[in-house]
Design a protein around this motif. Structure first.
Motif, PDB file in Angstrom:
ATOM      1  N   PHE A  61       0.914  -1.269   0.198  1.00 11.81           N
ATOM      2  CA  PHE A  61      -0.016   0.147   0.012  1.00 11.81           C
ATOM      3  C   PHE A  61       0.928   1.060  -0.015  1.00 11.81           C
ATOM      4  O   PHE A  61       0.503   2.302  -0.630  1.00 11.81           O
ATOM      5  N   LEU A  62       2.035   1.337   0.834  1.00 12.11           N
ATOM      6  CA  LEU A  62       2.827   2.354   1.026  1.00 12.11           C
ATOM      7  C   LEU A  62       3.491   2.551  -0.427  1.00 12.11           C
ATOM      8  O   LEU A  62       3.747   4.019  -0.805  1.00 12.11           O
ATOM      9  N   ALA A 118       4.511   7.970   2.578  1.00 10.78           N
ATOM     10  CA  ALA A 118       5.158   6.552   3.043  1.00 10.78           C
ATOM     11  C   ALA A 118       5.989   6.544   4.156  1.00 10.78           C
ATOM     12  O   ALA A 118       5.658   6.004   5.253  1.00 10.78           O
ATOM     13  N   ASP A 119       6.823   7.476   4.068  1.00  7.75           N
ATOM     14  CA  ASP A 119       7.745   7.570   5.340  1.00  7.75           C
ATOM     15  C   ASP A 119       7.017   8.221   6.571  1.00  7.75           C
ATOM     16  O   ASP A 119       7.270   7.657   7.642  1.00  7.75           O
ATOM     17  N   GLY A 120       6.356   9.141   6.413  1.00  5.84           N
ATOM     18  CA  GLY A 120       5.229   9.638   7.459  1.00  5.84           C
ATOM     19  C   GLY A 120       4.654   8.631   8.206  1.00  5.84           C
ATOM     20  O   GLY A 120       4.758   8.374   9.225  1.00  5.84           O
ATOM     21  N   GLU A 133       4.684   7.270  12.085  1.00  6.90           N
ATOM     22  CA  GLU A 133       3.976   6.840  12.975  1.00  6.90           C
ATOM     23  C   GLU A 133       3.633   5.449  13.444  1.00  6.90           C
ATOM     24  O   GLU A 133       3.443   5.186  14.776  1.00  6.90           O
ATOM     25  N   ALA A 134       3.959   4.622  12.711  1.00  3.01           N
ATOM     26  CA  ALA A 134       3.601   3.296  13.007  1.00  3.01           C
ATOM     27  C   ALA A 134       4.740   2.578  14.107  1.00  3.01           C
ATOM     28  O   ALA A 134       4.635   2.072  14.785  1.00  3.01           O
ATOM     29  N   GLU A 135       6.054   3.115  13.667  1.00  3.60           N
ATOM     30  CA  GLU A 135       7.180   2.910  14.777  1.00  3.60           C
ATOM     31  C   GLU A 135       6.973   3.555  15.786  1.00  3.60           C
ATOM     32  O   GLU A 135       7.393   2.946  16.991  1.00  3.60           O
ATOM     33  N   ALA A 136       6.718   4.626  15.861  1.00  2.19           N
ATOM     34  CA  ALA A 136       6.421   5.725  17.218  1.00  2.19           C
ATOM     35  C   ALA A 136       5.209   4.755  18.060  1.00  2.19           C
ATOM     36  O   ALA A 136       5.404   4.659  19.216  1.00  2.19           O
TER      37      ALA A 136
END
Lengths: 93, 733
Positions: B233-234, B242-244, B248-251
């Protein structure tokens, strides 16, 4: 330490149950994709589970959970930590 | 995406497996329906028209969740989000719930409702629920979920007219809400990702929060397939976005370890509160479960026998025996009929046309090609019918339950057993039957080893060769025959282990399987499923098989030679024959023409390669033409050994084979050559139809190419080893 020993006595994993025994899910030890699948199939913390039977060749096993029958291999069942209940207990809480 | 000029309303039908979804779909659409596959995958796409309306219904694959772990789940989720090329985003969703098992069904239901597409819920199988002492308050459920809920019994048609009226009158605006809360850090991450999804425009605004939650769960689930889907999807977004989203997911994973589990448990908590409020007799509300398990449902009483330690395997063996017999033996008369029809038709054409390329193309190319496709049809129909029967009754899941231990010994899944067993009759239905295996690695391994099971087409080869080299020694003949079946089976098991360690290495896929209650299937539904799948075989694989048949015909027919081109030996032999021996003359001419054709030339060209195996060019041509289909081996041998038309009972062919010699007078068909030839047939992938089906089922030519290559090499090496080692040892020469 005593609490831990106490835990060790009441906590077992799902693969150790005998047919007919009731338990409640405490948690799933292994991470990753299988954990999420087991959770999505309803084996969440606190869910009441009954061991129904073992397959003729000794693996997999059949469980009753959330009103339906679920079959998993013992290897997966062993990652599900449970506490033993009588069926009455699981209802009263 | 192609929009039809008139915008018809499209409603997707979604639900868990075993929720009665397909029965409901069939009841709502009647017989007007088309079946295809979604592009690139073998997930069935069934579309129909809501009878008496213009509304199209699209039956989605039955899934437990919208996480993208299996192709089924990914298709269901992509269709619902309008992300699947060639399939329009549905205007509304008909959600089918199993009333007897509301908790787990509500997991998928709430995921779908949160997307905000208008939803109508069919609370199905209320009769089954009632038998278990469960009563669902549909009005209360409707209030809780915020969507209309209709109680239905799809198998009797109860509640369908009300459901239909609701689908027709459906308000087409959407309200997306999630009624349960996640931890604050999680909610913040969902909001942030949702904002990015809205910006990118790939997701409808109102569906962004639900899309964000699903994406985060896939990204963080720790499952490789889900993660890949999240990354795919990214890949459609700009790099910044995509990086953003990744950040968010990593945070989130920093703030809440194993966030996906937290979300699943939070959703189930909410579901439990709904279920205990709307279901009377629910586990959480009184002790109906206890009463039920003591009394035992019908399914429990049946399972006490069918999955019993002793009776279970006995019944299973009996069921499998009948299944095997039905494909192997009951299809036989129909196949004979097709063959007879083909011969008769070819005869009529021959009688009405002059000899020439056109007649030969018609009889030996086109009619034979259609025959090659149709000959599999009875087996395929019978197998699909049996599979639908096993599936619909609920026994299929028990079969996997009983066999899993055995199959997991070679790294396979309990569901691999039936496809492999079917392959003893014919690999094609066997490979088609692997569709029930969800895990791609398990499924592809099963497909790759299925053609090693000795299929019915190899039997005539074994019969002819064994009769030619072992004469009347019955016990020895039976032993050799059994060894051939055993060789194929053991090789398959060994390769399954090898493939699972190399090509398809990875963590062992889980065996997580619902054992649905037993259920009496409806004949209409079974026939419909059978026909839909058989039709797909005809249109998909049939075309490839037919084309190859015509090509092989051309190779064996051209170049056309006259008697002037014949070898001196053949000419001398013809000259010595009396004019009265018309039959012998014709057989000899046919044999000589085949020798001079492109196929025959190839056979002679590769003779040096085949000689170490003990095969001369005549056997070589038989082997070569068998790559089309093993069925033609005996017929081809009839031509190359100049005995005319032959089948496996042909005494003339048997004797000619037994007497055949090399030019230097050595005996050709020694027992050793016979064994080598059969070993070659056990291991070689000589079946264009199988390769065509593998291409269709795996979506790429890579797998059939790999299957063809590994099996051919293995067959050659094994036959070489038999001949060379056996020859040195002086066995059977």
């Amino acid at each position: 330490m005593i609490a831990f020993l106490d835990d060790a006595q009441t906590h077992r994993n799902l693969a150790e149950l005998s047919p007919g025994e009731h338990c409640r899910v405490v948690g799933i030890s292994e991470g990753g994709g299988i954990r999420h699948r087991l959770l999505e199939m309803g084996l969440t913390r606190g869910a009441a589970v009954q061991m129904i039977r073992v397959a003729p060749l000794g693996d997999p096993i059949e469980l009753q959970v959330r009103g339906y029958r679920l079959s998993v291999r013992k290897a997966e069942a062993a990652t599900v930590m449970v506490e033993m209940t009588t069926h009455r207990h699981s209802i009263s809480s | 995406m192609i929009e039809s000029p008139v915008h018809t309303v499209q409603i997707a039908v979604a639900g868990n497996p075993n929720s009665g979804k397909t029965t409901l779909f069939n009841a709502l659409t009647g017989l007007r329906m088309k079946v295809a596959n979604y592009p690139g995958v073998t997930v069935e796409k069934r579309e129909g028209v809501l009878s008496g309306t213009q509304i199209t219904l699209l039956d989605l694959p039955g899934v437990y969740s919208l996480s993208a772990r299996s192709p089924d789940e990914e298709i269901a989720r992509d269709v619902l989000q309008g992300r699947l090329p060639g399939t329009r985003r549905p205007d509304a969703i008909l959600l089918v719930l199993d009333a007897s098992n509301l908790d787990r069904n509500l997991y998928l239901a709430t995921q779908i409702i949160e997307f905000g597409t208008p939803v109508v819920v069919a609370c199905n199988m209320i009769d089954v629920a009632a038998q278990r002492g469960l009563r669902v308050d549909c009005e209360a459920l409707s209030t809780r979920l915020g969507v209309p809920v209709v109680p239905t019994i799809a198998s009797t048609g109860q509640g369908l007219s009300e459901l239909k009226a609701l689908l027709i009158a459906l308000p087409m605006q959407a309200t997306a809400t999630r009624s349960w809360r996640l931890p604050a850090a999680f909610e913040a991450a969902v909001d942030a990702v949702a904002a990015r999804l809205r910006e990118c425009g790939l997701v409808p605004t109102h569906a962004a929060p639900a899309g964000a939650l699903l994406w985060l769960m896939d990204y963080l689930s720790g499952d490789a397939a889900s993660r890949r889907s999240a990354e795919r999807f990214l890949a459609r977004l700009s790099r910044d976005r995509a990086d953003g989203m990744r950040r968010e997911a990593e945070a989130l994973s920093q703030a809440i370890p194993d966030a996906a589990s937290v979300a699943i448990e939070a959703r189930y908590e909410w579901i439990s509160s709904i279920a205990s409020a709307v279901v009377r007799g629910h586990e959480g509300s009184d002790d109906a479960v206890d009463a039920r398990s003591r009394a035992g449902t019908l399914t429990d009483r049946v399972d006490a026998v069918l999955t019993h330690r002793v009776f279970g395997p006995v019944v299973f063996a009996a069921v499998m025996f009948v299944l095997f017999l039905s494909i192997f033996a009951w299809a036989e008369p129909l196949m004979g009929l097709i063959e007879a029809g083909q011969t008769a038709l070819a005869g009529v054409v021959s009688a009405h046309m002059n000899e020439g390329p056109l007649r030969s193309l018609l009889t030996d190319g086109i009619i034979a090609g259609v025959g090659t496709v149709l000959i599999f049809f009875p087996q395929i129909c019978i197998l699909f019918f049996c599979l639908a029967l096993l599936e619909d009754t609920g026994y299929m899941a028990r079969a996997a339950f009983i066999m899993d231990r055995l199959m997991s010994g070679v790294g396979l899944h309990g569901k691999s057993f039936i496809p492999l067993l079917s392959s003893y009759a014919c690999a094609i239905p066997g490979i088609l039957a692997t569709r029930t295996i969800e895990d791609r690695r398990d499924r592809f391994t099963t497909i790759l080893i299925a053609p090693l099971m000795s299929c019915s087409a190899r039997l005539p080869v074994y019969i002819v060769v064994i009769a030619a080299v072992f004469g009347e020694r019955t016990l020895l003949k039976a032993g050799v025959m059994f060894s051939m079946y055993a060789l194929g089976t053991l090789t398959a098991m060994g390769l399954a282990l090898l493939f699972k360690k190399t090509l398809f290495a990875g963590p062992r896929p889980a065996f997580i399987l619902e054992l649905p209650p037993y259920h009496l299937p409806k004949l209409g539904g079974l026939l419909r499923t059978t026909w839909d799948r058989a039709k797909l075989f005809l249109t998909n694989a049939g075309t490839i098989i037919f084309a190859v048949c015509v090509v092989i015909w051309a190779l064996s027919y051209f170049p056309r030679t006259s008697e002037a081109d014949f070898s001196p030996e053949a000419t001398a032999q013809l000259a010595s024959m009396a004019d009265a021996d018309v039959g012998d003359r014709e057989n000899l001419i046919a044999s000589e023409r085949l020798r001079l054709s492109y196929l025959g030339r190839t056979g002679r060209l590769i003779e040096p390669v085949l000689e170490p195996l003990g095969f001369d060019w005549r056997i070589g041509v038989g082997v070569l033409s068998s790559f089309l289909a093993r069925e033609v081996f005996v017929g081809t041998m009839g031509i190359t050994f100049a005995v005319g038309e032959a089948d496996e009972q042909s005494v003339a062919l048997r004797e000619r084979l037994a007497d055949a010699t090399w030019p230097d007078g050595r005996r050709l068909m020694t027992p050793l050559t016979g064994i080598g030839l059969m070993v070659f047939y056990v291991l070689a992938c000589q079946c264009v139809s199988t390769l065509a089906v593998v291409k269709k089922e795996t979506g790429s030519w890579r797998w059939p190419a790999m299957m063809f290559a590994y099996m051919s090499v293995m067959a050659y090496v094994a036959a070489l080893a038999v001949h060379q080692i056996g020859g040195r040892m002086g066995w059977g020469v």
